[in-house]
Scaffold this motif. Structure first.
Motif, PDB file in Angstrom:
ATOM      1  N   ALA A 136       0.805  -1.227   0.000  1.00 54.30           N
ATOM      2  CA  ALA A 136       0.000   0.000   0.000  1.00 54.30           C
ATOM      3  C   ALA A 136       0.833   1.269   0.000  1.00 54.30           C
ATOM      4  O   ALA A 136       0.367   2.320  -0.434  1.00 54.30           O
ATOM      5  CB  ALA A 136      -0.945   0.007   1.200  1.00 54.30           C
ATOM      6  N   TRP A 137       2.076   1.182   0.493  1.00 50.69           N
ATOM      7  CA  TRP A 137       2.938   2.372   0.482  1.00 50.69           C
ATOM      8  C   TRP A 137       4.397   1.957   0.408  1.00 50.69           C
ATOM      9  O   TRP A 137       4.746   0.803   0.613  1.00 50.69           O
ATOM     10  CB  TRP A 137       2.681   3.244   1.712  1.00 50.69           C
ATOM     11  CG  TRP A 137       3.310   2.812   2.991  1.00 50.69           C
ATOM     12  CD1 TRP A 137       4.531   3.171   3.481  1.00 50.69           C
ATOM     13  CD2 TRP A 137       2.761   1.928   3.989  1.00 50.69           C
ATOM     14  NE1 TRP A 137       4.774   2.583   4.702  1.00 50.69           N
ATOM     15  CE2 TRP A 137       3.700   1.814   5.040  1.00 50.69           C
ATOM     16  CE3 TRP A 137       1.548   1.232   4.084  1.00 50.69           C
ATOM     17  CZ2 TRP A 137       3.465   1.029   6.158  1.00 50.69           C
ATOM     18  CZ3 TRP A 137       1.322   0.449   5.203  1.00 50.69           C
ATOM     19  CH2 TRP A 137       2.262   0.354   6.224  1.00 50.69           C
ATOM     20  N   LYS A 138       5.242   2.942   0.092  1.00 51.73           N
ATOM     21  CA  LYS A 138       6.686   2.741   0.031  1.00 51.73           C
ATOM     22  C   LYS A 138       7.353   3.584   1.104  1.00 51.73           C
ATOM     23  O   LYS A 138       6.882   4.679   1.424  1.00 51.73           O
ATOM     24  CB  LYS A 138       7.235   3.140  -1.349  1.00 51.73           C
ATOM     25  CG  LYS A 138       6.753   2.271  -2.497  1.00 51.73           C
ATOM     26  CD  LYS A 138       7.338   2.769  -3.816  1.00 51.73           C
ATOM     27  CE  LYS A 138       6.858   1.922  -4.980  1.00 51.73           C
ATOM     28  NZ  LYS A 138       7.395   2.424  -6.275  1.00 51.73           N
ATOM     29  N   SER A 139       8.462   3.094   1.600  1.00 51.74           N
ATOM     30  CA  SER A 139       9.272   3.861   2.548  1.00 51.74           C
ATOM     31  C   SER A 139      10.522   4.374   1.841  1.00 51.74           C
ATOM     32  O   SER A 139      10.725   4.128   0.652  1.00 51.74           O
ATOM     33  CB  SER A 139       9.653   2.972   3.735  1.00 51.74           C
ATOM     34  OG  SER A 139       8.507   2.483   4.387  1.00 51.74           O
ATOM     35  N   GLY A 140      11.355   5.100   2.569  1.00 53.72           N
ATOM     36  CA  GLY A 140      12.615   5.567   1.992  1.00 53.72           C
ATOM     37  C   GLY A 140      12.463   6.794   1.124  1.00 53.72           C
ATOM     38  O   GLY A 140      11.530   7.580   1.284  1.00 53.72           O
ATOM     39  N   LYS A 141      13.373   6.938   0.156  1.00 51.70           N
ATOM     40  CA  LYS A 141      13.396   8.153  -0.663  1.00 51.70           C
ATOM     41  C   LYS A 141      12.156   8.301  -1.536  1.00 51.70           C
ATOM     42  O   LYS A 141      11.781   9.406  -1.924  1.00 51.70           O
ATOM     43  CB  LYS A 141      14.653   8.190  -1.530  1.00 51.70           C
ATOM     44  CG  LYS A 141      14.738   7.120  -2.599  1.00 51.70           C
ATOM     45  CD  LYS A 141      16.031   7.231  -3.393  1.00 51.70           C
ATOM     46  CE  LYS A 141      16.137   6.181  -4.483  1.00 51.70           C
ATOM     47  NZ  LYS A 141      15.107   6.329  -5.516  1.00 51.70           N
ATOM     48  N   ASP A 142      11.503   7.187  -1.880  1.00 51.74           N
ATOM     49  CA  ASP A 142      10.274   7.229  -2.674  1.00 51.74           C
ATOM     50  C   ASP A 142       9.031   7.091  -1.798  1.00 51.74           C
ATOM     51  O   ASP A 142       7.981   6.651  -2.251  1.00 51.74           O
ATOM     52  CB  ASP A 142      10.279   6.108  -3.723  1.00 51.74           C
ATOM     53  CG  ASP A 142      11.388   6.279  -4.740  1.00 51.74           C
ATOM     54  OD1 ASP A 142      11.659   7.441  -5.114  1.00 51.74           O
ATOM     55  OD2 ASP A 142      11.999   5.276  -5.149  1.00 51.74           O
ATOM     56  N   LYS A 143       9.161   7.484  -0.555  1.00 54.24           N
ATOM     57  CA  LYS A 143       8.088   7.313   0.416  1.00 54.24           C
ATOM     58  C   LYS A 143       6.775   7.892  -0.087  1.00 54.24           C
ATOM     59  O   LYS A 143       6.718   9.021  -0.577  1.00 54.24           O
ATOM     60  CB  LYS A 143       8.484   7.996   1.727  1.00 54.24           C
ATOM     61  CG  LYS A 143       7.495   7.849   2.863  1.00 54.24           C
ATOM     62  CD  LYS A 143       8.074   8.482   4.106  1.00 54.24           C
ATOM     63  CE  LYS A 143       7.152   8.390   5.289  1.00 54.24           C
ATOM     64  NZ  LYS A 143       7.773   8.953   6.503  1.00 54.24           N
ATOM     65  N   GLY A 144       5.722   7.102   0.065  1.00 53.49           N
ATOM     66  CA  GLY A 144       4.406   7.564  -0.339  1.00 53.49           C
ATOM     67  C   GLY A 144       3.483   6.397  -0.639  1.00 53.49           C
ATOM     68  O   GLY A 144       3.915   5.254  -0.817  1.00 53.49           O
TER      69      GLY A 144
END
Length: 497
Positions: A469-477
């Motif tokens: 459902a979401w991404k962490s890190g530099k592409d968080k969202g």
């Protein structure tokens, strides 16, 4: 973004940018070969010099190519021809849009349609392409002080008509792709909003607004309504917060009156602190994404309404905030669900299943054809499947197969896990009908086994999207998943794929 179909010889197409493909062997696609001929071998010279070798995802922008009407020509690497499939096609379109979005080209023509995988068909390729374009162009700047200048943004995208695909089928596919893309963007934005903005009340307001715009009937149950219905499990989760719980019911009725609806149930925990079983502080900000299941239901309903899909669909979103407080539910408490079954709360951080179980009981009143719940339910699913695929569990093999096929078609895949009765043993309680957790082993499976106790009266499937459902890190969202899967599932059910 405005989508359209264009016909004509590639070299004669007047546009801000023309997108053509090159395979890794430096083999030109038909469209690239046409431009090569018109420019008297210029593209062949470029590939021969090694400036473009056709590696997947690589791009090279050319200006004022002789003999070509387009202002710019964008060469896109397609990788190895034998390995070029649906996912590679979508990735090529996405790479092209990323390369063009900051160039000043306000319009473009994508001439990759004939390279789309033969088995998938041209319409499916166009559907994927349109949604991919919108996915790349998505920006979350709701709370940014300085907004991005959109005056030079890519605003129009045309696609050449694939072989063996009628113009009407192509146009319909673009409408579907755009609807999916906009729905994914809507779902992403809801997920990305800060939890002091996206509260249960805010989600209810968004549902009412969507209903007004699209003709979907929306009912919002308040705390008193839920108390009358006996939703003690759901209400136990919101006991420690000042934010009032909401239960959103949305009815999209565009199918035959006698047709039983598909019911989608989305977990809507707008912030999950864990409650008394408080989560670690690190990464807790990402618990605003615990409502992504509910957001995906809103996005899916927006998409099918935009498509005017001839089907009956009900969306149910139980939405709460899970916080510690003087009135919060404690580990050891026993609550009574709407079904009458009692639950010993062993961990207040296993709250999603507590709101979903009452929603699954509520779903019975619609006499559904099937029910699919969507939830960021367990960290154990991330351990099992990572961030690539969603977990799928079901009490009906045919429904599970439908969802797996829809995910494969949408490039939004799921993987089925078992919910055998053997696992139910882990939910035994000495003080209630069941505990709300089953221990560390097979955590995703026992969570689904818990939910299965409330789904005996209909066909049911559960999608655990904690890892997707979401991404962490530099592409968080937020990712907007699994909206593509759900929409493809409903398109197939409506006979529109």
């Amino acid at each position: 973004m405005e989508f359209s179909i264009k016909s004509g010889s590639p070299e004669k197409l007047r546009t801000g940018a023309l997108i053509v493909g090159i395979y890794e062997s430096r083999k030109l696609t038909a469209a690239a070969a046409a431009l090569d001929a018109a420019s008297k071998g210029r593209i062949g010279e470029i590939t021969g010099s090694g400036d473009m070798e056709g590696k997947a995802g690589s791009t090279l922008l050319l200006h004022k190519l002789p003999g070509v009407a387009a202002e710019r020509v964008l060469l896109v690497g397609l990788g190895k021809e034998k390995e070029f499939g649906a996912r590679e096609y979508r990735d090529a379109v996405a790479a092209a849009v990323r390369a063009l979005r900051d160039t000043g080209a306000s319009d473009a023509v994508c001439a990759l349609a004939d390279e789309a995988p033969r088995k998938s068909g041209g319409a499916r390729a166009l559907r994927q392409a349109a949604s991919a374009v919108l996915d790349v162009l998505y920006r979350y700047d709701t709370h940014a002080r300085h907004k991005k200048d959109e005056s030079r943004a890519l605003a129009k995208m045309a696609f050449t008509l694939p072989k063996k695909c009628s113009a009407s089928a192509a146009e319909e596919a673009l409408v579907q792709g755009a609807a999916i893309g906009h729905a994914v963007a809507f779902t992403k934005t809801l997920g990305n909003l800060p939890p002091n903005v996206c509260t249960p009340t805010y989600l209810a307001e968004q549902a009412l607004e969507l209903g007004r715009k699209s003709g979907i009937a929306v009912t919002v149950l308040e705390r008193a309504d839920m108390q009358k219905l006996g939703m003690g499990s759901l209400l136990s989760v919101s006991a420690g917060t000042r934010q009032p719980p909401k239960f959103i019911a949305m009815e999209y009725r565009a199918g035959k009156k006698a047709d039983a609806p598909v019911v989608l149930v989305g977990k809507g925990v707008t912030f999950d602190s864990g409650g008394i079983s408080l989560k670690p502080g690190e990464g807790m900000d990402e618990m605003k994404y615990d409502m992504c299941g509910g957001a995906s239901v809103l996005g899916t309903l927006q998409a099918i309404a935009a498509m005017k899909l001839p089907i009956n669909v009900v969306g149910l979103i139980p939405t709460v905030e899970n916080m510690p407080g003087g009135a919060a539910t404690r580990p050891g408490d026993v609550v009574k669900s709407m079904s009458g079954q009692t639950i010993e709360i062993l961990n207040t951080d296993a709250e999603g299943r507590l709101i979903l179980c009452d929603a699954l009981t509520y779903a019975e009143r619609f006499e559904p054809a099937c029910v699919v719940d969507i939830a960021t339910l367990t960290g154990a699913c991330i351990i099992a499947l990572g961030h690539v695929t969603s977990g799928l569990m079901a009490n009906d093999d045919a429904l599970a197969d439908e969802l797996l096929a829809a995910g494969q078609s949408a490039l939004d895949r799921a993987w089925r896990l078992p919910i055998w009765d053997d696992y139910q043993e882990q939910l035994k309680s000495n003080f209630a009908d069941m505990g709300n957790i089953g221990g560390r082993p097979a955590g995703s499976i026992t969570a689904a086994c818990f939910l299965s106790r409330f789904t005996k009266k209909y066909k049911w499937a559960h999608l655990d999207i904690a890892g997707t459902a979401w991404k962490s890190g530099k592409d968080k969202g937020a990712t907007g998943r699994p909206v593509p899967l759900l929409v493809n599932f409903l398109l197939e059910r409506a006979g529109k794929l």
